[in-house]
Write an enzyme that holds these catalytic residues in place. Structure first.
Site, PDB file in Angstrom:
ATOM      1  N   TYR B 269       0.850  -1.194   0.000  1.00 34.38           N
ATOM      2  CA  TYR B 269       0.000   0.000   0.000  1.00 34.38           C
ATOM      3  C   TYR B 269       0.883   1.241   0.000  1.00 34.38           C
ATOM      4  O   TYR B 269       1.917   1.255   0.661  1.00 34.38           O
ATOM      5  CB  TYR B 269      -0.865   0.039   1.260  1.00 34.38           C
ATOM      6  CG  TYR B 269      -1.839  -1.090   1.395  1.00 34.38           C
ATOM      7  CD1 TYR B 269      -1.434  -2.341   1.848  1.00 34.38           C
ATOM      8  CD2 TYR B 269      -3.190  -0.908   1.102  1.00 34.38           C
ATOM      9  CE1 TYR B 269      -2.329  -3.380   1.981  1.00 34.38           C
ATOM     10  CE2 TYR B 269      -4.103  -1.933   1.242  1.00 34.38           C
ATOM     11  CZ  TYR B 269      -3.670  -3.171   1.683  1.00 34.38           C
ATOM     12  OH  TYR B 269      -4.551  -4.196   1.825  1.00 34.38           O
ATOM     13  N   HIS B 277      -6.132   1.736  -1.279  1.00 34.84           N
ATOM     14  CA  HIS B 277      -6.147   0.419  -1.902  1.00 34.84           C
ATOM     15  C   HIS B 277      -4.713  -0.011  -2.138  1.00 34.84           C
ATOM     16  O   HIS B 277      -3.824   0.812  -2.285  1.00 34.84           O
ATOM     17  CB  HIS B 277      -6.861   0.478  -3.257  1.00 34.84           C
ATOM     18  CG  HIS B 277      -8.337   0.542  -3.144  1.00 34.84           C
ATOM     19  ND1 HIS B 277      -9.107  -0.556  -2.831  1.00 34.84           N
ATOM     20  CD2 HIS B 277      -9.190   1.565  -3.307  1.00 34.84           C
ATOM     21  CE1 HIS B 277     -10.380  -0.194  -2.803  1.00 34.84           C
ATOM     22  NE2 HIS B 277     -10.462   1.089  -3.092  1.00 34.84           N
ATOM     23  N   LYS B 308      -4.386  -4.444  -9.555  1.00 35.35           N
ATOM     24  CA  LYS B 308      -3.123  -4.332  -8.821  1.00 35.35           C
ATOM     25  C   LYS B 308      -2.022  -4.865  -9.731  1.00 35.35           C
ATOM     26  O   LYS B 308      -2.240  -5.785 -10.503  1.00 35.35           O
ATOM     27  CB  LYS B 308      -3.168  -5.156  -7.535  1.00 35.35           C
ATOM     28  CG  LYS B 308      -4.241  -4.680  -6.571  1.00 35.35           C
ATOM     29  CD  LYS B 308      -4.248  -5.506  -5.319  1.00 35.35           C
ATOM     30  CE  LYS B 308      -5.616  -5.540  -4.655  1.00 35.35           C
ATOM     31  NZ  LYS B 308      -6.245  -4.252  -4.431  1.00 35.35           N
TER      32      LYS B 308
END
EC number: 4.6.1.16
Lengths: 155, 337
Positions: B269, B277, B308
């Protein structure tokens, strides 16, 4: 390969391709002659070559040998005038080490890994050095105190 | 000796330290029981003073097998300020049958614990269950006596509670029915007597207070500092790689938690996980380890689906501690359909 031989005069008579047409393809032979990868990897490289050159219409697609990795790599440009990219073609059952990936990245051009399955399907995976921040998720907005109001009403 | 806690009707417990899971309102540094919506807002000046006071405090870590755990609320606050997140794994005493909000202890990743030890901030609290119980019979006796006292007190309080409820209900009924005063008084007396005779406070209903800020090692900072040197975790190549990646990303200012849900080693993070997120899913591998291509494609695909970036991370150097580099390769969506 659909090759129909028509017996009428006006139609072009297409010779059926020999079953070993791949082996006779000049590019395939060039890749073999680089004398680096094994036949499975060269075959995979050739299929990727066909996809890049014929299907995606990449420009100046060529095969280069990487003796360090004992693999055949492909180089080409997606469009005229764009920088050259390096493609690493591998059959799916092979493993890949991080060291090999770093080797290819070290060549300096944007890198694509292309995995070739036994049914000739191809999957491309782009890899780059460093920490690449992802695109943010869409639809994120501040909910404000809505969540708290909901919980308070429950009690 | 802690005062008995009223069972069944606990409203304010200013002396119990609740979970330190930070409230989404960023200003709060302390949160009372979940049922109370009272949160204390601490100004930034106070927060920084507090963190300075905490800054040289040694953090006590208890081991359960190979797993590092932390129990003291102050310690949890301190480590959060150091960027160590951990996972709360304990059951909340008043909300036991759910998984949404958990309490202490805070379970640390092995890498988090090791980083704290390397920073000289952690001390391993020796496991007191190994001690021979015969050695401290008085302490054991004292403890049982305390429990018994607490039980009696709680029983008395529970009875008072029941009586008060009874009074209230009967008064309400009397007001509704508006019968004669003597009749209702008599009825109330009878009912109260019946209650006093028939009431028994069951043992399983007793609230037992667990002191996490216990006396002993946690009050002897010198001893804790002395123990800070020892970290009992075995080191193999995989743990070493994981630790180096953890340390390097932490140095770069990222916050890391475990990534079991995504099949990776860590989630990374850009700030505190409660506010952001995750950007990356980290997969730690050695430089020469052969990755099956299907796995590479699978995890890259997963990364794309959850927005991601998957990071392949290896420790590039040899066995020396410092000066070795961690190399990162990002798996990017190719866009080639």
């Amino acid at each position: 390969m659909s090759e129909l031989t028509k017996k009428t005069d006006e139609d072009v008579i297409e010779k059926p391709l020999p079953p070993n047409w791949i082996l006779q393809h000049p590019m395939y032979q060039h890749l073999m002659n680089l004398d680096v990868g094994d036949s499975a990897q060269v075959h995979a490289a050739f299929l990727v070559y066909l996809d890049l050159a014929e299907v995606r219409q990449w420009k100046e697609v060529s095969g280069v040998g990487c003796s360090e990795l004992r693999l055949v790599l492909l180089e080409g440009r997606e469009k005229e005038g764009e920088p050259t990219q390096t493609v690493l073609p591998l059959p799916v059952h092979r493993g890949l080490s991080h060291r090999s990936v770093r080797s290819v990245l070290a060549r300096g051009s944007p890198m694509l890994l292309c995995v070739v399955a036994s049914d000739s399907s191809l999957v491309y995976q782009r890899m780059c050095d460093g920490l690449l921040t992802p695109d943010p998720p869409v639809g994120i907005q501040d909910q404000g105190r809505r969540q708290h109001r909901k919980r308070r009403q429950q009690h | 000796m802690p005062t008995a806690v009223k069972p069944h009707r606990i409203r304010s417990c200013s002396h119990t330290q609740g979970s330190t899971r930070a409230h989404p309102h960023w200003n709060c540094t302390q949160m009372d029981s979940p049922e109370q919506k009272i949160t204390k807002t601490v100004s930034r000046v106070d927060a920084s003073k507090e963190s300075m006071a905490n800054s040289r405090q040694v953090i006590g870590i208890n081991f359960c097998g190979p797993t590092p755990l932390m129990w003291r609320a102050d310690d949890l606050k301190s480590v959060r300020e150091l960027g160590i997140i951990g996972t709360l794994v304990g059951s909340l005493a008043r909300q036991p049958r759910q998984n949404t909000r958990l309490g202490r202890p805070l379970e640390l990743l092995p890498e988090e614990g090791r980083l704290l030890a390397d920073m000289g901030r952690a001390a391993v609290i020796p496991d007191s269950t190994n001690e021979d119980p015969e050695v401290n019979p008085e302490q054991v006796e004292q403890y049982h006596a305390g429990l018994e006292n607490s039980f009696q007190e709680q029983g008395a309080l529970a009875l008072e509670d029941r009586k008060a409820t009874l009074m209230r209900v009967m008064t309400k009924k009397h007001n509704e029915n508006s019968g004669s005063q003597e009749d209702s008084d008599g009825a109330v007396r009878d009912r109260l007597e019946a209650l006093a005779h028939g009431f028994s406070f069951p043992r399983p209903a007793m609230a037992v207070q667990l002191c996490t800020a216990r006396a002993g090692l946690s009050h002897c900072p010198e001893v804790r500092r002395f123990l800070a040197a020892d970290w009992p975790i075995p080191r193999d190549e995989r743990s070493e790689t994981r630790f180096r990646v953890f340390r390097d990303l932490r140095r770069q200012g990222f916050y890391l938690t475990s990534a079991g849900k995504f099949g990776g080693d860590y989630l990374v993070y850009p700030g505190d996980p409660l506010r952001f997120h995750a950007y990356f899913i980290v997969v730690c591998i050695s430089m020469d380890e052969s990755m099956p291509l299907c796995d590479v494609l699978a995890i890259a695909r997963l990364g794309s689906n959850v927005k991601k970036t998957v990071l392949l991370c290896s420790s590039g150097g040899s066995q020396e501690d410092d000066g070795e580099e961690v190399v990162y390769t990002s798996l990017q969506w190719s866009g080639m359909v």
